[in-house]
Scaffold this active site. Structure first.
Site, PDB file in Angstrom:
ATOM      1  N   GLY A 879      69.586 -10.391 -43.762  1.00  0.00           N
ATOM      2  CA  GLY A 879      70.489  -9.699 -43.409  1.00  0.00           C
ATOM      3  C   GLY A 879      71.661 -10.124 -42.516  1.00  0.00           C
ATOM      4  N   GLN A 880      72.494  -9.512 -41.886  1.00  0.00           N
ATOM      5  CA  GLN A 880      73.733 -10.048 -41.112  1.00  0.00           C
ATOM      6  C   GLN A 880      72.932 -10.457 -39.932  1.00  0.00           C
ATOM      7  OE1 GLN A 880      76.662  -7.037 -40.158  1.00  0.00           O
ATOM      8  NE2 GLN A 880      77.733  -8.386 -38.703  1.00  0.00           N
ATOM      9  N   GLY A 882      68.972 -10.460 -39.211  1.00  0.00           N
ATOM     10  CA  GLY A 882      67.830 -10.887 -39.148  1.00  0.00           C
ATOM     11  C   GLY A 882      67.421 -11.474 -40.344  1.00  0.00           C
ATOM     12  N   ILE A 883      66.128 -12.119 -40.129  1.00  0.00           N
ATOM     13  CA  ILE A 883      65.440 -12.606 -41.307  1.00  0.00           C
ATOM     14  C   ILE A 883      64.072 -12.042 -41.341  1.00  0.00           C
ATOM     15  CG2 ILE A 883      64.466 -14.661 -42.678  1.00  0.00           C
ATOM     16  CD1 ILE A 883      66.600 -16.300 -41.161  1.00  0.00           C
ATOM     17  N   ASP A1042      70.729   6.091 -39.809  1.00  0.00           N
ATOM     18  CA  ASP A1042      70.830   5.457 -40.843  1.00  0.00           C
ATOM     19  C   ASP A1042      70.040   5.936 -41.839  1.00  0.00           C
ATOM     20  OD1 ASP A1042      72.435   4.185 -42.695  1.00  0.00           O
ATOM     21  OD2 ASP A1042      72.013   2.366 -42.219  1.00  0.00           O
TER      22      ASP A1042
END
EC number: 2.7.10.1
Length: 1216
Positions: A879-880, A882-883, A1042
């Site tokens: 993602g923006q 992390g991996i 979220d």
């Protein structure tokens, strides 16, 4: 023996005469049942005519149709019949059969009218109603039996017909039921009380809409009963109005036991208003009358004559067996001239004529209310004797929206201030019912259950129809033979302890001596001013007499000057009731006093009770109540029960003081305290309430203590101490470790009027209350002054500062000479992390949501993993920030201990290991996961690699959930989804009592992988599991921010894990929540309530809203919320109160849970614990074994999670 010819002929004639009469039905099937004999079933509108033929060797054969005088609004059937008599037979034709023609048709002869030789056939004519529509029946109850005429229009199983008496089922009535006649109630089954009207209701169990009501009374209130004759007007259900056809009927009915010519020498005469009736038919036969009046129709079997208006009928031909004669006037096309008084006169040769008038009156405009029937309108009844008031009425035009009915009661009460109007509402003693009895006919009833004398009065039913209002009134007198004297004082400040009244001197009082009675009764009122005197009566001019609806007696007005005793006596039927009361001038009061805790500060408010204080409650009672028990009682709203406390009883002056001491009080003692004054017959309460404030130690308002204040040399500046607590703390200021006395302390602020260079440095405020002390550090930078030392050097002990400086210098000389700037920042992060480990956190901080106290959280080094034990494999996603990669964690110990030596894990790291902000964010996420205990529905932390953070090595290791995210899981299985939802439940409920879900019934038969299948049972399980996980987070507390199906993981065994706790959103700007253009893009806005969208306010209740959206996703199999609304108008769409529609795969009970979650006000939304309860109740009701399986699976997952520490623990930890 030889028989002569004459004897033979006589014998043959006798045999022929004794042959039974037969009846034949033409063109319709005749059925037979042992309970009712022969019968025929017809349908109104389908079967038009029926003909019957009566055969027999008898004279004067004829067919007698059923008497229908009780039928609601239907005339006798003579107008639709034809008859023809031949030798030995009688032919009878009934044309255009109607529902009201239902009944038994007899074939009889005048010779054997009462003989068993007669024959009968019962004809059922069905339309819409199961029961024959009959008028309300009034029955002269003679103590033997009552017939409730619940006649059916078709042949039914009698077990399906039930009788209710005053809304209570009468099971014993079924044995006396015959669908031809109704229920026969014997005296043993039901006994009517005098003056009572009883409500009977017939119900057909196969159709809840089919019922029929009857009101049976001792007499017909509209009928005149004289010498076993009823003389009355029949009121039609039809409403008279201009242009309508209408009829009125006058009846004379004999109810006695004389069977021979009961109406001999009896006649009734009709007279019309305005001389419209043409007279002159005395001594005329009925046939001649028909000739002379074209409006006259006559049917031989009936004794009723029908005449047009402008006709007077005085006499008819009656058979010796007729028990009823009637006169009916038919109006064709009513006009205003037809209104007026119609008179029916009963002429008896031996008695005076009896006259009944019928007032035909109607509204020329068309709007009308017609009263058809009412219950008896003046009743005298005994106390506790139930009765029923009712009105049957018709309205025109038919418009239910404009028809209203209101019950009220009028009565006089001087005590209450004069004439009173009480609006009657449904309750235990008075029950109102409304029923429809026809197309425009309604029935209003008021059931008075166990009435008291105080319920006497004028009862009024006001009926409104458009612009017309009509009232029906009943005069109800409830009486009791027992006397009932009362002494009362009308004064709101009066303290009444049994028969003693305590109030201030010179009080103006009105004292009432009353007898509760609706009829006149003897009342005696006396007084005395000395307890050693005799009671004496008042002068008449001192008293005012009261003769109200149910109160009789006197009122005495006076000013209290000294103690006075009063006596009120009521005498009734040689019985006496006496009441005494004493009026004196003592008074009472309750109050409490506060003794502050020894730990309290001087600035605490004196009028507020805090935990730890001592409270003294005092109840002051007049000494006149000395013979009563007096004690304190505490109502605890949490425990929902009373707790009685011992109390002291010191007596001082003329008062008794009852004292309750509560020491070291807690918030559990918040509530209402009652001072109880009590003896065997009486209890009086005086109350006082106290509120105890919960104490909390001082805490930092912004969760950190690192603020910086800039000031200009010579200028004023203010420093705010961002610490609060309960009670409000005392604030003391320090500078560089010494008390600061230069400034002025105002509340939590330090005001310095002139900044100097010596003010440059570290200030801190010490906030202290009874629960503890917290320090807030503020750095003040005065322009032009030299910089201060590092911030943290001033908040640690001096020895640690020295050691820290030495360690820092050595590190700079030997450890950092080759580090890059980014590595220096990471090194600082590592050191700052170590420093955080030394902080202690107040209880107030711990009560904040976990993500708001992230700075106070620590990393638990028990989770530390050696990097060499971690195998990092392929990337699972990114993602923006992390991996996530797949990997294996090798067990730290060389011993296996019965477990697999390698554990499949997910390894998360940042996209840029050299970015300090990114690494800081991931380290905070790690601390957050450390703070969340393990739960089978929350993604569990396995461990972490942090030892080499200064060189960018930071790895978060979690359990590997092998099924992917829930949203994709649902979407990929839309084609194989098995919908178990049906109209009233679920398809797996073939046997509701077994509650076996599909997923368990077919478990052994499934040939495909369970993970690749999907059914409604799975959706219910997933919905419950998410609520379980969110409730666990809410109790920490942790706000997710979220929650959506994309942030929920699912395993191959269909156990979900809540992941992504939302820290990334906390550390980014508001752009994350901005609306994007693509509908398919998973926008958080579609999952957020309005308060989160507009104000970015996130709470547990905003998570509940998101949970409701998750349920929508689940039951739409991964659908997008608000699918018909584009993104650019989404916010306005939610603002206007729009919510998602019920998914087709969703049970209505589950959708109710969704709607509860989507309440506009956060306070109206349920908690996650309440959601769990609702979900469990739903699953338990429909599939208890599914719930058991879910709980079993979760327990298994919980055990697996608890074993993760075996892969992290070092050998020494394992063995020792």
């Amino acid at each position: 023996m030889r028989v002569s010819l004459t004897e033979f002929l006589v014998l043959a004639q006798v045999v022929t005469t004794l042959q039974p009469i037969t009846i034949k039905v033409d063109f319709h099937e005749v059925k037979h049942h042992e309970s009712i004999g022969d019968y025929v079933e017809l349908v109104e509108g389908k079967n038009r005519d029926i003909s019957l033929t009566c055969y027999g060797q008898h004279k004067n054969l004829k067919i007698e149709p059923p008497k229908r005088e009780e039928h609601a609004g239907f005339p006798e059937i003579g107008i639709r019949t034809s008859a023809e008599w031949k030798k030995n037979e009688y032919w009878f034709l009934l044309k255009n059969v109607r529902q009201c023609d239902t009944g038994s048709y007899y074939c009889v002869s005048d010779e054997f009218k009462e003989s068993m030789l007669q024959n009968t056939v019962h004809i059922f004519v069905r339309k819409l109603d199961i029961f024959v529509p009959l008028k309300t029946i009034y029955h002269e109850h003679n103590g033997s039996e009552i017939i409730i005429p619940c006649k059916t229009t078709k042949f039914v199983d009698t077990k399906n017909v039930e009788l209710y008496v005053n809304q209570v089922k009468l099971n014993s009535a079924l044995q006396g039921y015959d669908q031809r006649y109704g229920f026969k109630l014997t005296k043993n089954m039901y006994t009517m009380k005098p003056n009572s009207t009883v409500f009977f209701e017939c119900k057909y169990t196969n159709d809840s809409n089919q019922d029929l009501d009857y009101y049976i009374s001792n007499s017909d209130p509209d009928a005149t009963l004289i010498d076993q004759y009823f003389f009355y007007w029949e009121k039609s259900n039809d409403v008279p109005y201009v242009g309508n056809n209408y009829s009125i009927t006058c009846h004379l009915v004999y109810i006695g036991s004389d069977s021979l010519r009961p109406l001999n020498h009896q006649e009734i005469v009709l007279e019309c208003p305005q001389n419209q009736c043409d007279g002159g038919y005395n001594n005329q036969s009925a046939h001649e009358i028909e000739k002379r009046s074209s409006g006259l129709r006559f049917g031989d079997p009936s004794s009723q004559d029908i005449v047009e208006k402008n006709t007077m009928l005085r006499y008819d031909r009656l058979s010796v067996y007729d028990r009823k004669t009637s006169r009916t006037v038919n109006f064709q096309n009513l006009t205003s001239e037809d209104s007026g008084i119609y008179r029916c006169t009963w002429r008896n040769r031996s008695k005076t004529n009896i006259v009944l008038d019928y007032d035909l009156n109607f509204n020329q405009k068309g709007t009308q209310i017609k009263i058809i029937e009412t219950s008896k309108q003046r009743l005298k009844m005994r106390k506790n004797e139930s009765t029923l008031l009712f009105v049957k009425f018709a309205v025109f035009p038919i418009n239910k929206k404009n028809y209203t009915a209101k019950w009220s009661r009028l009565y006089n009460s001087t005590v209450e201030g004069g004439q009173q109007v009480e609006t009657i509402r449904n309750g235990f003693f008075r029950q109102i019912t409304t029923k429809t009895s026809g197309r425009n006919v309604f029935l209003e009833t008021l059931n008075l259950k166990s009435p008291k004398i105080e319920m006497s009065g004028i009862y009024v039913l006001s009926i409104s129809n458009m612009d017309i209002v009509q009232q029906v009134k009943w005069i109800i007198e409830v009486e009791n033979d027992e006397p009932n004297a009362q002494l009362t004082i009308r004064d709101p400040l009066t303290l009444n302890i049994s028969n003693q009244l305590f109030l201030p001197l010179n009080t103006n009082l009105s004292i009432f001596c009353l007898a509760v009675s609706s009829s006149p009764t003897d009342v005696i009122f006396e007084y005395r001013t000395d307890e050693n005197e005799w009671f004496r009566g008042f002068y008449k001019n001192k008293l005012r007499k009261i003769d109200d609806t149910f109160e009789k007696g006197f009122i005495y007005n006076f000013v209290l000057a000294k103690r006075t005793d009063f006596k009120c006596i009521n005498v009734k039927k040689k019985k006496t009731s006496t009441k005494f009361i004493t009026v004196t001038s003592n008074a009472n009061k309750t109050f409490h006093e506060i003794e502050k805790s020894v730990n309290a500060t001087k600035t605490e408010p004196s009028d507020i009770i805090f935990e730890g204080d001592n409270v003294r409650l005092t109840c002051v009672v007049p000494y006149g109540a000395v013979e009563f028990d007096v004690f304190w009682k505490f109502e605890n709203p949490k425990m929902l029960k009373y707790t009685t406390f011992p109390a002291m009883h010191p007596v001082k002056d003329r008062y008794k003081r009852v004292i309750l001491n509560v020491r070291n009080i807690t918030i559990d003692f918040t509530g209402t305290y009652y001072c109880i004054v009590k003896n065997k017959e009486f209890e009086h309460r005086f109350e006082t309430s106290i509120s105890v404030e919960k104490v909390s130690p001082p805490f930092l308002l912004n969760n950190n203590s690192r603020s910086i204040i800039s000031a200009s040399n010579g200028q004023m500046f203010d420093i705010n101490c961002k610490v609060n607590g309960v009670p409000t703390p005392d604030y003391t200021w320090f500078k560089d470790g010494y008390p600061y006395t230069k400034g002025k302390v105002i509340g939590n602020a330090l005001h310095v009027s002139k900044a100097e260079k010596r003010d440059n440095g570290i200030f801190w405020c010490s906030a202290t209350n009874r629960a503890g002390t917290t320090i807030d550090y503020i750095e003040v930078k005065v322009a032009g002054a030299s910089s201060s030392s590092f911030f943290w050097l001033f908040i640690t002990f001096f020895a640690f500062v020295v050691v820290g400086i030495v360690v820092s210098l050595l590190w700079k000389l030997f450890g950092q000479k080759d580090l890059k700037p980014s590595e220096l920042s990471l090194n600082n992060l590592k050191r700052a992390t170590d420093e955080y480990q030394k902080y202690t956190v107040s209880e107030k901080i711990n009560n904040l949501p976990v993500e708001e106290r992230i700075d106070y959280l620590t990393y638990n080094e028990d989770y530390e993993i050696d990097l060499e034990n971690l195998e990092i494999l392929e990337t699972l996603g990114s993602g923006q920030f992390g991996i996530v990669k797949k990997g294996y964690l090798n067990m730290a110990s060389s011993k296996n201990f019965g477990f697999e030596s390698r554990l499949s894990v997910a390894i998360k790291s940042s996209t840029d290991s050299s970015n300090m902000e990114l690494q800081k964010m991931f380290f905070e996420e790690l601390k957050l996961m450390c703070a969340i205990p393990k739960h089978p529905n929350v993604l569990s932390l396995v461990g972490a690699v942090t030892k080499n953070m200064e060189i960018g090595e930071l790895f978060i290791v979690t359990e590997l959930i092998d099924g992917g995210n829930l949203r994709e899981f649902l979407r990929e299985r839309r084609d194989v989804f098995a919908n178990e939802l049906v109209e009233k439940g679920y398809i797996f409920l073939t046997n509701v009592r077994e509650n076996v879900p599909k997923r368990e019934v077919e478990k052994e038969q499934l040939l495909i992988d369970e993970f690749n299948s999907l059914c409604t049972s799975d959706l219910l399980s997933i919905g419950l599991q998410i609520a379980n996980g969110m409730d666990w987070l809410a109790n920490i507390p942790c706000v997710h921010r979220d929650l959506a199906c994309r942030n929920v993981l699912i395993s191959k065994t269909k156990i979900i894990r809540i992941a992504d706790f939302g820290l990334a959103k906390k550390h980014t700007d508001k752009a994350y929540y901005r609306v994007r253009e693509s509908l398919d893009t998973p926008l958080p806005v579609r999952w957020m309530p309005l308060e989160s969208i507009t104000d970015l306010t996130f709470t547990q209740k905003s998570d509940v809203w998101s949970y409701g959206i998750c349920l929508y996703e689940i039951f739409t199999l991964g659908g997008t919320p608000y699918p018909d609304c584009p993104n650019f108008s989404l916010v306005e769409y939610i603002k206007t109160g729009n919510i998602n529609k019920r998914p087709s795969n969703c049970h209505k009970d589950v959708y109710k849970i969704m709607k509860m979650c989507w309440q506009a006000s956060p306070d109206d939304r349920p908690t996650f614990a309440e959601c769990i309860k609702l979900f469990k109740n739903h699953i338990q009701y429909f599939a208890s074994k599914l719930l058991q399986q879910i709980e079993k699976d979760l327990e298994c997952e919980k055990n697996n999670q608890q074993k993760f520490h075996y892969w992290v623990q070092k050998p020494t930890q394992l063995f020792f």
